[in-house]
Design an enzyme around this catalytic site. Sequence first.
Site, PDB file in Angstrom:
ATOM      1  N   SER A  16       0.780  -1.081   0.140  1.00  0.00           N
ATOM      2  CA  SER A  16      -0.242   0.219   0.243  1.00  0.00           C
ATOM      3  C   SER A  16       1.164   1.214  -0.058  1.00  0.00           C
ATOM      4  CB  SER A  16      -1.394   0.205   1.174  1.00  0.00           C
ATOM      5  OG  SER A  16      -2.032   1.200   1.074  1.00  0.00           O
TER       6      SER A  16
ATOM      7  N   ASP B  93      -9.107  -6.829  -3.008  1.00  0.00           N
ATOM      8  CA  ASP B  93      -8.834  -5.651  -2.021  1.00  0.00           C
ATOM      9  C   ASP B  93     -10.264  -4.369  -2.429  1.00  0.00           C
ATOM     10  OD1 ASP B  93      -7.618  -3.280  -1.902  1.00  0.00           O
ATOM     11  OD2 ASP B  93      -5.755  -3.166  -2.971  1.00  0.00           O
TER      12      ASP B  93
ATOM     13  N   HIS C 134      -6.346  -6.408   0.653  1.00  0.00           N
ATOM     14  CA  HIS C 134      -5.175  -5.084   0.469  1.00  0.00           C
ATOM     15  C   HIS C 134      -3.989  -5.576   1.441  1.00  0.00           C
ATOM     16  CE1 HIS C 134      -4.096  -0.976  -0.479  1.00  0.00           C
ATOM     17  NE2 HIS C 134      -3.872  -0.976   0.992  1.00  0.00           N
TER      18      HIS C 134
END
Length: 282
Positions: free
Chosen positions: A96, A224, A254
Amino acid sequence: MSGTSATPAPEPVTALHLGSGEPLLLLHGVLLSPHCWEQTATLLAARCEVFAPALGGHWGGPGFPDGRYSATTLADRVEAQLDDMGWRTCHIVGNSLGGWVGFELARRGRARTLTAIAPAGGWKTPSITQIRAAAKIAPMIPITEILRQLGGYPVENRLVRWVMARLLTKNPHAVSRADISAVVLAALHCPALPALTADTLRGPSLANMSDLTTPVRVILADSDRVLPAYAHGRRFLRELPGSADRIMLNRAGHVPMLEDPERIANLVAEHIYASRDHLRAV
């Protein structure tokens, strides 16, 4: 994640540092902490010297006096840590926001290889995708502020833990109670969140990736819920050099290292050693 007995609350961690071998840097995402890497780091430590720092403005990480938190300033801080460790270059894995920081470090010549897991920053500026990314993060600002006033209640509350696990993973029941408790605590102690949200809206996204010479493996997740692959993965799939690996994880969310650390460790190790031995990873 179930159970009625209380468990000791995790303590903030400034960094995980374990193992020996190839230098490997692990970077977590926004609202998270080095805790999310613990199981994966332990597996990788059999082959690598693993360093997983807390990013600036996150739980366990340093505060920036000027409050200027962005992917660039976070990368500045991590780069200084690499200098302190004597790591001129290292293998980098980022999830991320950590993936975005990883790309910044790769552009500075600090990455031997880069594995970007559900990376942020893959939007054009300005764009609808950029606005949607900020819209996903912004509600967490008042929510975490309210929950922080409740002391230990959010960590002990089964519903709060389940909601957080469902947001970050495909299979919430695969996440241990200790791991999700650390996730909740990290989310409640992230002073960088407002600045990072604002930076998502007004700041530049990733620079053009087509000229990157670092061996890159980008891993997207089909489930995700934070940065859906169909929208946020397009630029990575289109713009990265043809030599880059592009992998879609099935039945993963995610933050896949929370629900399947062995799978992530294998994908990271494969990329490191295929690149080191000049083999094309599959």
